[in-house]
Design a protein around this motif. Structure first.
Motif, PDB file in Angstrom:
ATOM      1  N   TYR A  63       0.837  -1.197   0.000  1.00 51.73           N
ATOM      2  CA  TYR A  63       0.000   0.000   0.000  1.00 51.73           C
ATOM      3  C   TYR A  63       0.875   1.251   0.000  1.00 51.73           C
ATOM      4  O   TYR A  63       1.879   1.326   0.686  1.00 51.73           O
ATOM      5  N   ASP A  64       0.485   2.225  -0.800  1.00 60.29           N
ATOM      6  CA  ASP A  64       1.104   3.544  -0.803  1.00 60.29           C
ATOM      7  C   ASP A  64       0.033   4.517  -1.277  1.00 60.29           C
ATOM      8  O   ASP A  64      -1.075   4.114  -1.638  1.00 60.29           O
ATOM      9  N   ASP A  65       0.342   5.804  -1.309  1.00 60.63           N
ATOM     10  CA  ASP A  65      -0.688   6.772  -1.670  1.00 60.63           C
ATOM     11  C   ASP A  65      -1.033   6.774  -3.151  1.00 60.63           C
ATOM     12  O   ASP A  65      -1.947   7.489  -3.565  1.00 60.63           O
ATOM     13  N   ASP A  66      -0.389   5.926  -3.968  1.00 58.22           N
ATOM     14  CA  ASP A  66      -0.731   5.850  -5.390  1.00 58.22           C
ATOM     15  C   ASP A  66      -1.708   4.721  -5.716  1.00 58.22           C
ATOM     16  O   ASP A  66      -2.119   4.574  -6.863  1.00 58.22           O
ATOM     17  N   VAL A  67      -2.112   3.925  -4.730  1.00 55.05           N
ATOM     18  CA  VAL A  67      -3.018   2.815  -5.009  1.00 55.05           C
ATOM     19  C   VAL A  67      -4.382   3.353  -5.441  1.00 55.05           C
ATOM     20  O   VAL A  67      -4.721   4.505  -5.193  1.00 55.05           O
ATOM     21  N   ASP A  68      -5.174   2.502  -6.075  1.00 50.42           N
ATOM     22  CA  ASP A  68      -6.504   2.893  -6.543  1.00 50.42           C
ATOM     23  C   ASP A  68      -7.511   2.655  -5.416  1.00 50.42           C
ATOM     24  O   ASP A  68      -7.869   1.510  -5.111  1.00 50.42           O
ATOM     25  N   GLN A  69      -7.949   3.737  -4.787  1.00 47.45           N
ATOM     26  CA  GLN A  69      -8.867   3.630  -3.655  1.00 47.45           C
ATOM     27  C   GLN A  69     -10.199   3.002  -4.065  1.00 47.45           C
ATOM     28  O   GLN A  69     -10.813   2.287  -3.275  1.00 47.45           O
ATOM     29  N   ASP A  70     -10.650   3.233  -5.301  1.00 42.81           N
ATOM     30  CA  ASP A  70     -11.904   2.630  -5.755  1.00 42.81           C
ATOM     31  C   ASP A  70     -11.816   1.106  -5.787  1.00 42.81           C
ATOM     32  O   ASP A  70     -12.781   0.405  -5.468  1.00 42.81           O
ATOM     33  N   VAL A  71     -10.665   0.582  -6.196  1.00 41.55           N
ATOM     34  CA  VAL A  71     -10.466  -0.867  -6.201  1.00 41.55           C
ATOM     35  C   VAL A  71     -10.552  -1.398  -4.765  1.00 41.55           C
ATOM     36  O   VAL A  71     -11.255  -2.373  -4.491  1.00 41.55           O
ATOM     37  N   ARG A  72      -9.858  -0.745  -3.852  1.00 40.73           N
ATOM     38  CA  ARG A  72      -9.871  -1.156  -2.454  1.00 40.73           C
ATOM     39  C   ARG A  72     -11.294  -1.119  -1.885  1.00 40.73           C
ATOM     40  O   ARG A  72     -11.735  -2.054  -1.220  1.00 40.73           O
ATOM     41  N   ASP A  73     -12.002  -0.004  -2.141  1.00 37.30           N
ATOM     42  CA  ASP A  73     -13.366   0.150  -1.622  1.00 37.30           C
ATOM     43  C   ASP A  73     -14.301  -0.914  -2.182  1.00 37.30           C
ATOM     44  O   ASP A  73     -15.152  -1.445  -1.465  1.00 37.30           O
ATOM     45  N   SER A  74     -14.154  -1.230  -3.461  1.00 35.31           N
ATOM     46  CA  SER A  74     -14.989  -2.248  -4.091  1.00 35.31           C
ATOM     47  C   SER A  74     -14.810  -3.599  -3.408  1.00 35.31           C
ATOM     48  O   SER A  74     -15.776  -4.329  -3.172  1.00 35.31           O
ATOM     49  N   ILE A  75     -13.572  -3.934  -3.079  1.00 38.94           N
ATOM     50  CA  ILE A  75     -13.285  -5.213  -2.422  1.00 38.94           C
ATOM     51  C   ILE A  75     -13.899  -5.238  -1.027  1.00 38.94           C
ATOM     52  O   ILE A  75     -14.547  -6.216  -0.636  1.00 38.94           O
ATOM     53  N   VAL A  76     -13.710  -4.168  -0.268  1.00 43.10           N
ATOM     54  CA  VAL A  76     -14.284  -4.095   1.077  1.00 43.10           C
ATOM     55  C   VAL A  76     -15.809  -4.166   1.014  1.00 43.10           C
ATOM     56  O   VAL A  76     -16.440  -4.888   1.792  1.00 43.10           O
ATOM     57  N   ASP A  77     -16.410  -3.442   0.065  1.00 40.83           N
ATOM     58  CA  ASP A  77     -17.873  -3.439  -0.058  1.00 40.83           C
ATOM     59  C   ASP A  77     -18.411  -4.834  -0.377  1.00 40.83           C
ATOM     60  O   ASP A  77     -19.417  -5.258   0.206  1.00 40.83           O
ATOM     61  N   LEU A  78     -17.760  -5.545  -1.290  1.00 37.44           N
ATOM     62  CA  LEU A  78     -18.269  -6.858  -1.681  1.00 37.44           C
ATOM     63  C   LEU A  78     -17.989  -7.917  -0.620  1.00 37.44           C
ATOM     64  O   LEU A  78     -18.874  -8.699  -0.273  1.00 37.44           O
ATOM     65  N   THR A  79     -16.765  -7.952  -0.099  1.00 39.21           N
ATOM     66  CA  THR A  79     -16.424  -9.008   0.862  1.00 39.21           C
ATOM     67  C   THR A  79     -17.065  -8.768   2.218  1.00 39.21           C
ATOM     68  O   THR A  79     -17.295  -9.713   2.969  1.00 39.21           O
ATOM     69  N   GLY A  80     -17.331  -7.507   2.539  1.00 38.90           N
ATOM     70  CA  GLY A  80     -17.862  -7.186   3.858  1.00 38.90           C
ATOM     71  C   GLY A  80     -16.794  -7.249   4.933  1.00 38.90           C
ATOM     72  O   GLY A  80     -17.093  -7.240   6.122  1.00 38.90           O
ATOM     73  N   GLU A  81     -15.539  -7.316   4.515  1.00 33.05           N
ATOM     74  CA  GLU A  81     -14.406  -7.428   5.431  1.00 33.05           C
ATOM     75  C   GLU A  81     -13.409  -6.322   5.134  1.00 33.05           C
ATOM     76  O   GLU A  81     -13.188  -5.971   3.974  1.00 33.05           O
ATOM     77  N   GLU A  82     -12.780  -5.794   6.172  1.00 27.12           N
ATOM     78  CA  GLU A  82     -11.703  -4.829   5.974  1.00 27.12           C
ATOM     79  C   GLU A  82     -10.485  -5.546   5.412  1.00 27.12           C
ATOM     80  O   GLU A  82     -10.280  -6.730   5.681  1.00 27.12           O
ATOM     81  N   LEU A  83      -9.663  -4.838   4.649  1.00 34.01           N
ATOM     82  CA  LEU A  83      -8.416  -5.402   4.151  1.00 34.01           C
ATOM     83  C   LEU A  83      -7.443  -5.539   5.317  1.00 34.01           C
ATOM     84  O   LEU A  83      -7.298  -4.622   6.126  1.00 34.01           O
ATOM     85  N   LEU A  84      -6.770  -6.679   5.391  1.00 30.46           N
ATOM     86  CA  LEU A  84      -5.805  -6.918   6.454  1.00 30.46           C
ATOM     87  C   LEU A  84      -4.427  -6.421   6.027  1.00 30.46           C
ATOM     88  O   LEU A  84      -4.064  -6.484   4.855  1.00 30.46           O
ATOM     89  N   ASP A  85      -3.641  -5.949   6.989  1.00 33.08           N
ATOM     90  CA  ASP A  85      -2.264  -5.546   6.729  1.00 33.08           C
ATOM     91  C   ASP A  85      -1.402  -6.776   6.502  1.00 33.08           C
ATOM     92  O   ASP A  85      -1.746  -7.879   6.940  1.00 33.08           O
ATOM     93  N   ASP A  86      -0.238  -6.562   5.887  1.00 32.64           N
ATOM     94  CA  ASP A  86       0.622  -7.694   5.573  1.00 32.64           C
ATOM     95  C   ASP A  86       1.355  -8.272   6.780  1.00 32.64           C
ATOM     96  O   ASP A  86       2.091  -9.245   6.657  1.00 32.64           O
ATOM     97  N   ASP A  87       1.100  -7.746   7.974  1.00 35.41           N
ATOM     98  CA  ASP A  87       1.687  -8.334   9.176  1.00 35.41           C
ATOM     99  C   ASP A  87       0.677  -9.218   9.923  1.00 35.41           C
ATOM    100  O   ASP A  87       0.924  -9.632  11.051  1.00 35.41           O
TER     101      ASP A  87
END
Length: 144
Positions: A30-54
């Protein structure tokens, strides 16, 4: 995504990437150049927050944002395999051709091979990102 929407962003992006409700997705790179719409779409469909890589959780999908100049891609892919469920997969997102920090497809193929992964499809994920689906190679039979 409507049949005419081929941008890879919008409400259908998560479906386009094979996401389903309840899937657990870990995000890396993740960095500030990622596509926020892609991230939001995944969260909206899965119903789960994205987990950090740790995370210590087993995940269904790794969403890996990667740019030319980041750490060694083969090493990053090997690290991304560890939290995956047996039938899990990685979406490797890289800047599209012509964008800064574009990653050459031959570099992706080589790194995937070194990591023991196979590329099964390529698509778009937003206006600036390409996505390659990577899965573990299946064994040819039982180990002896």
């Amino acid at each position: 995504m409507s049949p005419t929407d081929r941008s890879g962003s919008g409400p259908g992006t998560a479906e386009h990437l094979g996401m389903r409700p309840g899937m657990i997705v870990m995000e890396s790179g993740y960095d500030d150049d990622v596509d926020q719409d892609v991230r939001d779409s995944i969260v909206d469909l899965t119903g789960e927050e994205l987990l950090d890589d740790d995370t210590d959780e087993v995940v269904d999908v790794v969403l890996l944002w990667y740019r030319d100049g980041d750490d060694d891609l083969a090493d990053v892919l090997v690290d991304s395999i560890a939290p995956l469920a047996d039938d899990g997969y990685i979406w490797l997102l890289t800047p599209k051709r012509g964008r800064g920090a574009h990653v050459d497809p031959s570099d992706i193929a080589e790194a995937a091979s070194i990591a023991g992964l196979s590329q099964t499809s390529i698509t778009t994920a937003g206006s600036d990102w390409s996505a390659a689906r990577l899965v573990g190679r299946k064994s040819s039979g039982p180990k002896r």
